[in-house]
Design a protein around this motif. Sequence first.
Motif, PDB file in Angstrom:
ATOM      1  N   ILE A  45     -20.956 -96.761  82.402  1.00  0.00           N
ATOM      2  CA  ILE A  45     -20.781 -95.803  81.307  1.00  0.00           C
ATOM      3  C   ILE A  45     -19.552 -96.097  80.448  1.00  0.00           C
ATOM      4  CG2 ILE A  45     -20.434 -93.356  80.752  1.00  0.00           C
ATOM      5  CD1 ILE A  45     -21.966 -92.672  83.313  1.00  0.00           C
ATOM      6  N   TYR A  46     -18.475 -96.622  81.056  1.00  0.00           N
ATOM      7  CA  TYR A  46     -17.256 -96.873  80.276  1.00  0.00           C
ATOM      8  C   TYR A  46     -17.606 -97.573  78.978  1.00  0.00           C
ATOM      9  CZ  TYR A  46     -14.809 -96.241  84.758  1.00  0.00           C
ATOM     10  OH  TYR A  46     -14.351 -95.757  85.952  1.00  0.00           O
ATOM     11  N   PRO A  47     -17.200 -97.026  77.835  1.00  0.00           N
ATOM     12  CA  PRO A  47     -17.475 -97.700  76.549  1.00  0.00           C
ATOM     13  C   PRO A  47     -16.398 -98.757  76.257  1.00  0.00           C
ATOM     14  CG  PRO A  47     -16.550 -95.540  76.151  1.00  0.00           C
ATOM     15  CD  PRO A  47     -16.680 -95.677  77.637  1.00  0.00           C
ATOM     16  N   GLY A  48     -16.402 -99.805  77.057  1.00  0.00           N
ATOM     17  CA  GLY A  48     -15.436-100.878  76.879  1.00  0.00           C
ATOM     18  C   GLY A  48     -14.201-100.682  77.744  1.00  0.00           C
ATOM     19  N   TRP A  49     -13.296-101.653  77.650  1.00  0.00           N
ATOM     20  CA  TRP A  49     -12.107-101.670  78.505  1.00  0.00           C
ATOM     21  C   TRP A  49     -11.127-100.540  78.199  1.00  0.00           C
ATOM     22  CZ3 TRP A  49     -12.202-104.091  82.864  1.00  0.00           C
ATOM     23  CH2 TRP A  49     -13.052-105.177  83.008  1.00  0.00           C
TER      24      TRP A  49
END
Length: 169
Positions: A45-49
């Motif tokens: 789910i994380y939208p990128g770092w």
Amino acid sequence: MRGAPVNAVVLIDGPSGAGKSTLADALRLAWPGDRVPTLVRLDDIYPGWGGLDAASALLGDHVLRPRHKRRLAAWQRYDWVREQPAGWTPVPADLPLIVEGCGTLAAAHEPLSDIRVWIGADDALRKERALGRDGDVFREHWDQWQQQWEAYCARESPERSASIRLTAR
């Protein structure tokens, strides 16, 4: 999981490399009865770092609050290759739910969960594990991720809301 509600919500949090995924997998396999829990990983789910806080909010907004209100719940996968949101995955309301990842024990999630697990680990051990698992991809972003993690912990005090505390070895 005796005594847990039929549709229990278990949240597993802790720093990268502490063993959250391993614990979630083992818990899912050992769950009693024939109702296999749905497993949601914040890594998906994380939208990128730079997305630890965003994923935590998305978890609350799209999965935990709707499910708590017995409404349709779903999470949106992040396509790490294309660096953009991708398809949605429904979360059945009639099955137990396990969510693992950095950011699950945000204060707002406490009343939406039944069991909250914190896994702590020595910094050197967890960094070795995380980089061993994800290699150079994570190495490049380790410091950025660690800053987000420390800010999240300072703001949310996730370990304090845990009903179970473990230490990785």
